[in-house]
Design a protein around this motif. Structure first.
Motif, PDB file in Angstrom:
ATOM      1  N   LYS A 142      -1.323 -33.844  40.800  1.00 15.77           N
ATOM      2  CA  LYS A 142      -2.195 -32.691  40.976  1.00 15.77           C
ATOM      3  C   LYS A 142      -3.633 -33.100  40.644  1.00 15.77           C
ATOM      4  O   LYS A 142      -3.874 -33.737  39.625  1.00 15.77           O
ATOM      5  N   VAL A 143      -4.560 -32.741  41.523  1.00 17.23           N
ATOM      6  CA  VAL A 143      -5.956 -33.095  41.305  1.00 17.23           C
ATOM      7  C   VAL A 143      -6.827 -31.845  41.390  1.00 17.23           C
ATOM      8  O   VAL A 143      -6.464 -30.841  42.003  1.00 17.23           O
ATOM      9  N   SER A 144      -7.982 -31.917  40.759  1.00 19.02           N
ATOM     10  CA  SER A 144      -9.006 -30.890  40.880  1.00 19.02           C
ATOM     11  C   SER A 144     -10.027 -31.350  41.908  1.00 19.02           C
ATOM     12  O   SER A 144     -10.368 -32.536  41.971  1.00 19.02           O
ATOM     13  N   VAL A 145     -10.523 -30.405  42.714  1.00 21.83           N
ATOM     14  CA  VAL A 145     -11.489 -30.715  43.764  1.00 21.83           C
ATOM     15  C   VAL A 145     -12.621 -29.700  43.699  1.00 21.83           C
ATOM     16  O   VAL A 145     -12.386 -28.498  43.556  1.00 21.83           O
ATOM     17  N   ALA A 146     -13.862 -30.179  43.794  1.00 20.77           N
ATOM     18  CA  ALA A 146     -15.027 -29.292  43.808  1.00 20.77           C
ATOM     19  C   ALA A 146     -16.104 -29.928  44.669  1.00 20.77           C
ATOM     20  O   ALA A 146     -16.165 -31.150  44.834  1.00 20.77           O
ATOM     21  N   ALA A 147     -16.955 -29.080  45.231  1.00 21.54           N
ATOM     22  CA  ALA A 147     -18.053 -29.564  46.058  1.00 21.54           C
ATOM     23  C   ALA A 147     -19.336 -28.873  45.625  1.00 21.54           C
ATOM     24  O   ALA A 147     -19.324 -27.781  45.052  1.00 21.54           O
ATOM     25  N   SER A 148     -20.465 -29.508  45.941  1.00 17.33           N
ATOM     26  CA  SER A 148     -21.766 -28.937  45.592  1.00 17.33           C
ATOM     27  C   SER A 148     -22.823 -29.440  46.553  1.00 17.33           C
ATOM     28  O   SER A 148     -22.668 -30.479  47.202  1.00 17.33           O
ATOM     29  N   SER A 149     -23.908 -28.664  46.642  1.00 14.94           N
ATOM     30  CA  SER A 149     -25.069 -29.048  47.434  1.00 14.94           C
ATOM     31  C   SER A 149     -26.304 -28.586  46.680  1.00 14.94           C
ATOM     32  O   SER A 149     -26.216 -28.102  45.544  1.00 14.94           O
ATOM     33  N   ALA A 150     -27.464 -28.686  47.318  1.00 18.07           N
ATOM     34  CA  ALA A 150     -28.694 -28.276  46.653  1.00 18.07           C
ATOM     35  C   ALA A 150     -28.747 -26.772  46.411  1.00 18.07           C
ATOM     36  O   ALA A 150     -29.443 -26.316  45.506  1.00 18.07           O
ATOM     37  N   ASP A 151     -27.991 -25.997  47.189  1.00 16.42           N
ATOM     38  CA  ASP A 151     -28.099 -24.539  47.111  1.00 16.42           C
ATOM     39  C   ASP A 151     -26.837 -23.826  46.640  1.00 16.42           C
ATOM     40  O   ASP A 151     -26.865 -22.620  46.415  1.00 16.42           O
ATOM     41  N   GLY A 152     -25.739 -24.526  46.507  1.00 20.44           N
ATOM     42  CA  GLY A 152     -24.504 -23.852  46.123  1.00 20.44           C
ATOM     43  C   GLY A 152     -23.454 -24.816  45.633  1.00 20.44           C
ATOM     44  O   GLY A 152     -23.598 -26.037  45.734  1.00 20.44           O
ATOM     45  N   SER A 153     -22.385 -24.266  45.103  1.00 14.28           N
ATOM     46  CA  SER A 153     -21.246 -25.067  44.660  1.00 14.28           C
ATOM     47  C   SER A 153     -19.974 -24.261  44.904  1.00 14.28           C
ATOM     48  O   SER A 153     -20.021 -23.071  45.230  1.00 14.28           O
ATOM     49  N   SER A 154     -18.854 -24.923  44.763  1.00 16.58           N
ATOM     50  CA  SER A 154     -17.569 -24.271  45.003  1.00 16.58           C
ATOM     51  C   SER A 154     -16.849 -24.013  43.689  1.00 16.58           C
ATOM     52  O   SER A 154     -17.201 -24.573  42.649  1.00 16.58           O
ATOM     53  N   LYS A 155     -15.834 -23.177  43.752  1.00 12.79           N
ATOM     54  CA  LYS A 155     -14.899 -23.077  42.634  1.00 12.79           C
ATOM     55  C   LYS A 155     -14.132 -24.392  42.559  1.00 12.79           C
ATOM     56  O   LYS A 155     -14.046 -25.142  43.534  1.00 12.79           O
ATOM     57  N   ILE A 156     -13.562 -24.679  41.410  1.00 11.94           N
ATOM     58  CA  ILE A 156     -12.713 -25.863  41.269  1.00 11.94           C
ATOM     59  C   ILE A 156     -11.321 -25.512  41.783  1.00 11.94           C
ATOM     60  O   ILE A 156     -10.694 -24.562  41.312  1.00 11.94           O
TER      61      ILE A 156
END
Length: 208
Positions: free
Chosen positions: A94-108
């Motif tokens: 099981k892994v955690s995944v998250a993303a981000s940019s200059a203006d936003g991010s995601s839930k984990i």
């Protein structure tokens, strides 16, 4: 001293040797087993549902601190201009995944790569759009430029440890007017600190 050796391959899961004690004699015959790997691919979307080009995608163990914070346990890739990404050579767990940019991010998100080692259609939405903004001033109230401001999730809040391991210490330099602005901040409680040097995890003032 005492060491462990790590190995990583683009298709196999990361491997680690047994604990090695190094003294006056050479240590030879070290074996590092590499198990079958897993892969994770998909697309990053902005809050409005369109593709998010060049977003950063991070993958790590689902349990904070699992296996230490070695580079082989935490991976980071950049999505292409269409928001597509792929990470291979992951452990089947099981892994955690998250993303981000200059203006936003995601839930984990949690993805079970033990049950499904090849995931090809994961959608990550940058729907965390909180903002923390302000300025750094000196004792006389004058703005201070080029100061490192760090935002850290409250370490006592639920899920904060996972946030810290997955997102790291958010930091940026103040501009010429002493101003700073963090975008894409997930909902929660944070601690802020301004310093002339980089900051390690320690207590900061709480900001909601």
């Amino acid at each position: 001293g005492t060491y462990r050796l790590e190995a990583r391959h683009k298709k196999h899961a990361p491997g680690v040797s047994e604990q090695l004690k190094v003294g006056n004699s050479p240590v030879t015959g070290v074996r590092i087993p590499l198990k079958a790997g897993a892969s994770l691919a998909g697309k990053v979307l902005a809050a409005n549902g369109v593709a998010a080009p060049w977003a950063t995608v991070r993958v790590g163990p689902d349990e904070p601190g699992q296996g230490g914070r070695s580079r082989s346990r935490y991976r980071k890739v950049t999505a292409d201009r269409a928001g597509a990404f792929e990470v291979a050579g992951l452990a089947r767990e099981k892994v955690s995944v998250a993303a981000s940019s200059a203006d936003g991010s995601s839930k984990i998100m949690t993805v079970d790569l033990a049950a499904k080692p090849q995931v090809k259609d994961l959608l990550i939405k940058l729907d965390q759009t909180g903002i923390i903004a302000g300025e750094v001033v000196d004792g006389a109230g004058s703005p201070v430029a080029e100061v490192q401001v760090t935002a850290l999730p409250d370490i006592f809040a639920k899920g904060a440890l996972k946030q810290l391991f997955m997102r790291g210490l958010g930091g940026q330099l103040t501009d010429g007017g002493g101003r700073f602005e963090f975008k894409g901040v997930p909902e929660g409680t944070y601690r802020l600190r301004a310093s002339r040097t980089r900051v390690s995890a320690r207590l900061y003032r709480l900001t909601k």
